[in-house]
Design a protein around this motif. Sequence first.
Motif: not given
Length: 348
Positions: A20, A22, A28, A30
């Motif tokens: 992940t 950010r 975000i 993933t």
Amino acid sequence: MPTVTSFGRTIDGTEVHLFTLRNASGAIATISNYGGTLTSLLVPDRNGQLGDVVLGFEDVSGYQSPAFRQANPYFGALIGRYGNRIAKGRFTLDGKACQLATNNGPNALHGGTVGFDQRIWQATLGTAAAGETLTLTYHSPDGEEGYPGNLTVTVVYTLTADNALRLVYSATTDHATPLNLTNHAYFNLSHGTEKDILGHELTLAADRYTVVDATLIPTGELRPVANTPFDFTGPHVIGERIAQVPGGYDHNFVLNDGLQVAASVYDPASGRTMAVMTDQPGVQLYTGNFLDGSLTGKRGTVYGPHAGFCLETQHFPDSPNQLGFPDTILRPGKTFQSTTVYQFTVRN
């Protein structure tokens, strides 16, 4: 700092992970080391509400289910060695005939029966000046899926402070081999509030496209888009003329040279926009024509026809067999390098 969690186990019991990334504004991304797959991407709408704009599944089992393998949509995966199609799975390289698996009717598609989309990539998390990063590496041995040469591929995902997801590809080989790397993310900028992407507005910086035959292999003709349903040089809603294209859009568009804005997409429902920048010579517009409702993804979303669109930055399909197309052969001593950026903003 970026984080890692379990993404479940593959059919053979191998544990895979979800990484992940950010940024400070809340976006975000993933990505799994299974297939280098972009599994979710949360970016804000015009009201500042985050929404997931890519199709996918909650864990790795979704990418290995019988229904997924039968449909084979390649959701979010890194594609190689050769993205798109090679006619009859055959090409001749330096006088030697090579035969690949024919996994798409009579043709080879997206690297073969077990392409890069199904491989476990080595993963390293990091932080760069531009943002949090994930570096993925895969070593493809000589003869894998019929391709010559030991190939090492590295892809670096970076989530930047200004809500861009950047992919930097590089590769080296010890024997000449065809190479065409891309990512196969399916986007729906409405975060699932619209069941399809036919209302999205698309602009493409392409005056020509590669004409294809009935099996989607290029004929060699680069036809002007002017006065055709393929003309997105000005903004058009994707669904506006799709009925005039048998089967829907699944075509390579010819871009200008250099890192440029190849495409931009606007979703009126959410206000989200996505600009695609690439240094590749082409981009494949695919409008999810083969999605048929047999797959249920994140949040219980059923993926029916046109549930997402793809803009696969790439070299042209079947280039190893098309002398007039840009060269796709990577040779020893050379390093393939390419950059693609997906930049997200909003309109009020």
